[in-house]
Design an enzyme around this catalytic site. Sequence first.
Site, PDB file in Angstrom:
ATOM      1  N   ASN A 212       0.819  -1.221   0.000  1.00  0.00           N
ATOM      2  CA  ASN A 212       0.000   0.000   0.000  1.00  0.00           C
ATOM      3  C   ASN A 212       0.850   1.268   0.000  1.00  0.00           C
ATOM      4  OD1 ASN A 212       0.871   0.373   2.652  1.00  0.00           O
ATOM      5  ND2 ASN A 212      -1.042  -0.316   3.587  1.00  0.00           N
TER       6      ASN A 212
ATOM      7  N   ASP B  77      -6.551  19.657  16.684  1.00  0.00           N
ATOM      8  CA  ASP B  77      -5.521  20.500  16.106  1.00  0.00           C
ATOM      9  C   ASP B  77      -5.951  21.969  16.084  1.00  0.00           C
ATOM     10  OD1 ASP B  77      -2.991  20.624  14.463  1.00  0.00           O
ATOM     11  OD2 ASP B  77      -4.392  21.406  12.977  1.00  0.00           O
TER      12      ASP B  77
ATOM     13  N   GLU C 191      -4.992  21.606  21.020  1.00  0.00           N
ATOM     14  CA  GLU C 191      -3.675  22.160  20.722  1.00  0.00           C
ATOM     15  C   GLU C 191      -3.793  23.683  20.696  1.00  0.00           C
ATOM     16  OE1 GLU C 191      -0.280  22.644  17.289  1.00  0.00           O
ATOM     17  OE2 GLU C 191      -2.422  22.705  16.882  1.00  0.00           O
TER      18      GLU C 191
END
Length: 640
Positions: free
Chosen positions: A153, A342, A371
């Site tokens: 992959n 994030d 974050e």
Amino acid sequence: MHLLTPLTVRLRLALALLLLAPLGARAQAIDRVEPASWWVGMEHPELQVLVYGDDIGRARVEMDPYPGVRLDGATAVESPNYLFLALTVGEEARPGALTFRFRHPDGDLVRTYELKAREPMGPDGRGGAAGFTSADVIYLMMPDRFANGDVTNDSVAGLLEGADRSDPNARHGGDFAGVAERLGYLDALGLTALWFTPVFENDMTPEYGAYHGYAATDMYKVDPRFGTNEEFVDLVAAAHDRGLKVIMDMIHNHVGDRHWWMADPPTADWVHSYERYGQTNYAVATAVDPYASEVDHSGLVDGWFVAEMPDLNQDNELLAQYLLQNTVWWIETARIDGIRMDTYPFPDKDYMARWAEHVLAEYPDFNIVGEAWMYTVPHEAYWQRGFEAASGDGYDSHIPSVTDFPLMYAFRDAVAPENGEDGPERLYLTLSQDLLYPEPERLVTFLDNHDTVRFLSRVDEDDAALKMAYAVLMTTRGIPQVYYGTELGMANLDPALGDGSKRADMMGGWPGDERDAFTRAGRTDRENEILDYVTALTTWRRTADVVHHGQLTHFIPRDGVYVYVRHPAPDADGPGGADGGSVMVAVNAAAEARTLDLARFAERLDGYTTARDVVTGRSAPLGATLDVPARTALVLELSR
């Protein structure tokens, strides 16, 4: 914007033929349904289903009667290729299949939609939604850079970027199979939780380099170069079998510019206008600054993170609901234990508070760390739940944990060789501001991460500095996070290489690597020394209840030595209770050995007679003085 490739078109047509039961001429009109299924028994009964297909917005939608489920409406938007179905799934609803009939001028379609039974989470089920606490140690890894267990992959037909290990800023081929093969290595380090940088599909161009995962092109699908959705679910289950929790990295601020939406956005305001706002100003202080101008604030929250990352407009209610449900869908599907969100200050903060409240109402034991890359303690504290009384604007983020960036900088300053005896003062002063945090023990603490220069490179590659800082990381308050490779003393590559310099491959994770750092024989003597040190502290911490839940008393640094004691609360019960042991930490950042007069610390040492060095395992009587070697941290278990 981008055009669909011929392969993508063929795949969509094949999917439609498999999933649709056509009544008319438009058998291929529905390409996507998101979420593809849902569950009964959710805390929130509302369900929004996105339906995407050629001209589907002109259809009139009917739902066959189903006990406990109501179709409240269907919203057509500016693009004629979307419909948003609004449903209520009541408490009395049972698992089964809903039937939707799309009455279209060019022909009708029938689509079934599965409602699933929820499986119990937590220890009584198959794990999941357990949260993470100060009893945990988190290991942060980038799947692309950790280990490659399935070379087939590395490059996937139809996706724009294949693997190229010769380029530090390209994909390297790490995947779920590689992580699964090395769960034993991670378990042996003493870790209790794994945080993966985002695993969503990032089908971006090779020029951009989206191996990091922060430019999602499909939020309901993992990147095929990591594996499949099913393989991710299996990896989480395998981690749970070893007692390892899993934290998923999410981003609600932006997506990649090749996200499938971007070829045909539902509405003109689905993302903020790049022409109007351009790139974000990155001035995160404006998100909390009571004097911030409107132009500066909007420049932060409405600008694009980079030109390849469209900024999502959470004021659009259809998008907001989509994002809320996507989070819940992943928790239910993959049974993750927590989320790292994030760029937390960059989206609309009222939406983010709503999102956190929604998730935690659904999963009370869950944990979220935002974050918030802030440089000062007050700015950081603003983002932790419970700060609204002090914030001035009454804002409550509802998130339990935030990233402790101020302490990250203090760790570096405390032990950097050039700071000498003055270094520990930085650490002491930063921790002394903990009164501003509603729950300082819930902060996620770290020496470095995937976005920063590696800690060892910040301290002139001084191994003694790394060990001192790691000892504090494992024993001070908070939830420690360790960046992959730190256990081996990994430093940055050439800074000229950009972000890739911080994100080197783990040696031995790829077939044909010249050595295997996952094994003792494959590591250098230096790597084994550092790993032994890290493992001793981390495995000890697993059962160090007083470090998980105890109080902290520290003393003003003198002559380059910083001393603190983790001790039980007066009313605590159990092994770490009032009559249990304490842990004394003495960090000597000076270039010379120091002898401490222990009378100065009597308030926390009275009654203790023996000290055991956690790293070496050696015990000695606790006398009137304590010798601390130069550039060393002693972690001592005290007993009576």
